[in-house]
Enzyme design. Structure first.
Site, mmCIF file in Angstrom:
data_model
loop_
_atom_site.group_PDB
_atom_site.id
_atom_site.type_symbol
_atom_site.label_atom_id
_atom_site.label_comp_id
_atom_site.label_asym_id
_atom_site.label_seq_id
_atom_site.Cartn_x
_atom_site.Cartn_y
_atom_site.Cartn_z
ATOM 1 N N CYS A 76 0.794 -1.271 0.066
ATOM 2 C CA CYS A 76 0.067 0.018 0.019
ATOM 3 C C CYS A 76 0.872 1.204 -0.074
ATOM 4 C CB CYS A 76 -0.962 -0.076 1.215
ATOM 5 S SG CYS A 76 -2.450 0.978 0.965
ATOM 6 N N HIS A 165 -3.381 -4.919 1.501
ATOM 7 C CA HIS A 165 -2.694 -5.265 2.721
ATOM 8 C C HIS A 165 -2.856 -6.716 2.996
ATOM 9 C CE1 HIS A 165 -2.417 -1.103 4.462
ATOM 10 N NE2 HIS A 165 -3.456 -0.850 3.537
ATOM 11 N N GLU A 167 -1.240 -8.384 5.329
ATOM 12 C CA GLU A 167 -1.236 -8.598 6.760
ATOM 13 C C GLU A 167 -2.267 -8.487 7.440
ATOM 14 O OE1 GLU A 167 -0.892 -4.304 6.462
ATOM 15 O OE2 GLU A 167 -0.494 -5.888 5.116
#
Length: 187
Positions: A76, A165, A167
């Site tokens: 990002c 993202h 994660e």
């Protein structure tokens, strides 16, 4: 075990640390330029790209990161920071031969999840004020992921950048495994 640094000056750092552990690597939070010593790869996390860029200038990270000879993953805001330009005045690393459309999907309330392909595997990608690649400036840039016709994942040399993202997704480990296999372990 490989040591993967996570730029720890702003953004979603802890989530990246957890993901790095899932691929049997050791996370190392990078708060100062001296912390860059001894890492096998670096992750530049999502967050607010203008803020991260200003902090990178203040802490002396820009030239140090530019001179690293290790694999780098930008997610990002990390993708934004690695680009050559955004159409906005902000500090950039300028390591990827692309321009970026910041916040291409809209504001925070326009955030969404969508299944996309990354390296031949499906991943549930989380897009939060996500960028897209605007223009590819070199034939050395390879597209590794798209959302419909929008470019959301690229690689060039030892750098991988994705606009989502990983994660924050249950299966986001796929992106870290891709980075490990195709960049870190090939070093």
């Amino acid at each position: 075990m490989k040591i993967i640094g996570i730029l720890g000056i702003q953004g979603d750092i802890e989530e990246h640390e957890d993901a790095v552990k899932k691929i049997n690597c050791i996370p190392k939070r990078i708060r100062t330029v001296d912390d860059l010593e001894g890492i096998d790869a670096l992750i530049i996390p999502g967050g607010e790209s203008t803020t991260i860029g200003k902090l990178m200038v203040s802490y002396g990270f820009i030239d140090k990161i530019r001179n690293l000879k290790i694999p780098i993953l930008g997610t990002c805001a990390g993708m934004v920071l690695l680009s050559k330009g955004t159409g906005k005045e902000q500090p950039l690393l300028e390591m990827l031969n692309v321009t970026i459309k910041r916040n291409a999907y809209g504001s925070q309330k326009d955030s969404f999840e969508k299944e996309i392909d990354l390296g031949g595997k499906k991943i549930n990608a989380v897009f939060i004020r996500a960028p897209q690649v605007g223009e590819i400036l070199s034939k050395d840039v390879e597209i590794i992921s798209k959302d419909d016709e929008n470019i959301v994942g690229i690689k060039e040399g030892n750098i991988m950048a994705i606009s989502f993202h990983p994660e924050l997704s249950d299966d986001g480990v796929i992106a870290y495994e891709y980075f490990l296999k195709n960049f870190v372990e090939k070093r």
